[in-house]
Motif scaffolding. Structure first.
Motif, PDB file in Angstrom:
ATOM      1  N   ALA A 194       2.236   1.683  -3.468  1.00 40.95           N
ATOM      2  CA  ALA A 194       1.189   2.164  -4.371  1.00 40.95           C
ATOM      3  C   ALA A 194       0.909   3.647  -4.140  1.00 40.95           C
ATOM      4  CB  ALA A 194      -0.085   1.352  -4.172  1.00 40.95           C
ATOM      5  N   THR A 195       0.894   4.054  -2.865  1.00 43.42           N
ATOM      6  CA  THR A 195       0.658   5.460  -2.540  1.00 43.42           C
ATOM      7  C   THR A 195       1.795   6.339  -3.044  1.00 43.42           C
ATOM      8  OG1 THR A 195      -0.614   4.889  -0.552  1.00 43.42           O
ATOM      9  CG2 THR A 195       0.309   7.106  -0.664  1.00 43.42           C
ATOM     10  N   MET A 228       1.488   6.696  -6.720  1.00 40.61           N
ATOM     11  CA  MET A 228       0.381   7.592  -7.024  1.00 40.61           C
ATOM     12  C   MET A 228       0.796   9.048  -6.820  1.00 40.61           C
ATOM     13  SD  MET A 228      -2.847   7.987  -7.808  1.00 40.61           S
ATOM     14  CE  MET A 228      -4.175   9.183  -7.548  1.00 40.61           C
ATOM     15  N   GLY A 237      -5.635   6.453  -0.033  1.00 40.44           N
ATOM     16  CA  GLY A 237      -6.180   5.530  -1.028  1.00 40.44           C
ATOM     17  C   GLY A 237      -7.572   5.847  -1.504  1.00 40.44           C
ATOM     18  N   GLU A 284       0.827  -1.206   0.000  1.00 41.03           N
ATOM     19  CA  GLU A 284       0.000   0.000   0.000  1.00 41.03           C
ATOM     20  C   GLU A 284       0.860   1.254   0.000  1.00 41.03           C
ATOM     21  OE1 GLU A 284      -2.566  -0.314   3.342  1.00 41.03           O
ATOM     22  OE2 GLU A 284      -3.873  -1.825   2.422  1.00 41.03           O
ATOM     23  N   THR A 304      -7.319   6.867  -6.597  1.00 38.85           N
ATOM     24  CA  THR A 304      -6.297   5.981  -7.154  1.00 38.85           C
ATOM     25  C   THR A 304      -6.002   6.277  -8.615  1.00 38.85           C
ATOM     26  OG1 THR A 304      -7.999   4.326  -7.677  1.00 38.85           O
ATOM     27  CG2 THR A 304      -6.865   4.110  -5.552  1.00 38.85           C
ATOM     28  N   ASN A 305      -6.639   7.298  -9.169  1.00 38.13           N
ATOM     29  CA  ASN A 305      -6.387   7.671 -10.560  1.00 38.13           C
ATOM     30  C   ASN A 305      -5.633   9.000 -10.577  1.00 38.13           C
ATOM     31  OD1 ASN A 305      -7.095   9.101 -13.230  1.00 38.13           O
ATOM     32  ND2 ASN A 305      -7.764   7.009 -13.614  1.00 38.13           N
ATOM     33  N   TYR A 306      -4.391   8.966 -11.049  1.00 35.46           N
ATOM     34  CA  TYR A 306      -3.555  10.170 -10.953  1.00 35.46           C
ATOM     35  C   TYR A 306      -4.011  11.280 -11.893  1.00 35.46           C
ATOM     36  CZ  TYR A 306      -0.988   8.614 -15.145  1.00 35.46           C
ATOM     37  OH  TYR A 306      -0.648   8.235 -16.425  1.00 35.46           O
TER      38      TYR A 306
END
Length: 223
Positions: free
Chosen positions: A17-18, A21, A189, A14, A192-194
């Motif tokens: 992923a963060t 992002m 979170g 996570e 999640t779409n930049y």
């Protein structure tokens, strides 16, 4: 043993992923801001007229809708540059107006630009370092932006300068809240779409700059 590994590995994934992002969002945001500045400079150089409120709103919401629809494809990147480039074109004539209307217009523009940068960087750093969850602000910000937008239209149609100033002050506070909200959303979170995260931050920066510029023009402008 395997369960413990899974529990430990999940937070690490996570975090990765963060971080990805955040990296993608701020990289795209930087590129769109530079592109927007380029189109604004082009608009200023060519002394293009402002397209007007109706065309600006149609262009903005149309390109925003298109970008939202294409957000999960490579065409979403093309669309977001079209959106931010268009907004830059609408910004150029406004900056030119301040430069020509006030003897200290260049100082007003640079002060508004610097203030926007300081506010954005300060609030983003606060949200990133404290990792506080500002999701509770979502409903309030949505209602506030809607009220401020309608009040702004009323100030234009009925020519009420005091209401226009109040709207600018409201937008400064609301956009500051939006920066905290969206940055927190990325960290936790919720977004999640930049591409969508970039749009939200770009619009906040754009409106923050315009609102600061308007207030500075009224209280610090020299005719």
């Amino acid at each position: 043993m395997n369960l413990n590994k899974a529990v430990i590995a999940r937070p690490e994934s996570e975090v990765l992923a963060t971080n990805k992002m955040l990296r993608n969002t701020y990289m795209l945001l930087s590129m769109t801001l530079l592109f927007s500045a380029l189109t604004a400079g082009l608009s200023m150089t060519l002394n293009l007229p402002h397209p007007g409120m109706v065309l600006t709103l149609v262009g903005y919401f149309g390109l925003l809708f298109l970008t939202t629809k294409l957000r999960n494809s490579a065409w979403g990147l093309v669309s977001i540059f079209a959106l931010t480039g268009f907004m830059g074109l609408t910004l150029g004539p406004i900056i030119n107006q301040y430069l020509h209307a006030f003897t200290n217009g260049d100082q007003l523009v640079m002060t508004a630009l610097g203030g926007t940068g300081v506010i954005f960087l300060g609030l983003s750093a606060y949200a990133l370092t404290t990792r506080k969850d500002f999701s509770f602000m979502g409903g309030f910000l949505m209602v506030g932006v809607l009220v401020a937008f309608l009040a702004g239209l009323g100030a234009i149609f009925f020519t009420i300068p005091a209401l226009s100033l109040a709207v600018s002050a409201m937008f400064i506070l609301l956009m500051a809240g939006m920066i905290l909200f969206e940055t927190s959303n990325i960290v936790h979170g919720g977004e999640t779409n930049y591409i969508m995260a970039t749009i939200s931050l770009y619009v906040s920066i754009y409106n923050l700059f315009l609102s600061l510029l308007q207030l500075l023009g009224v209280f610090g402008g020299d005719d």
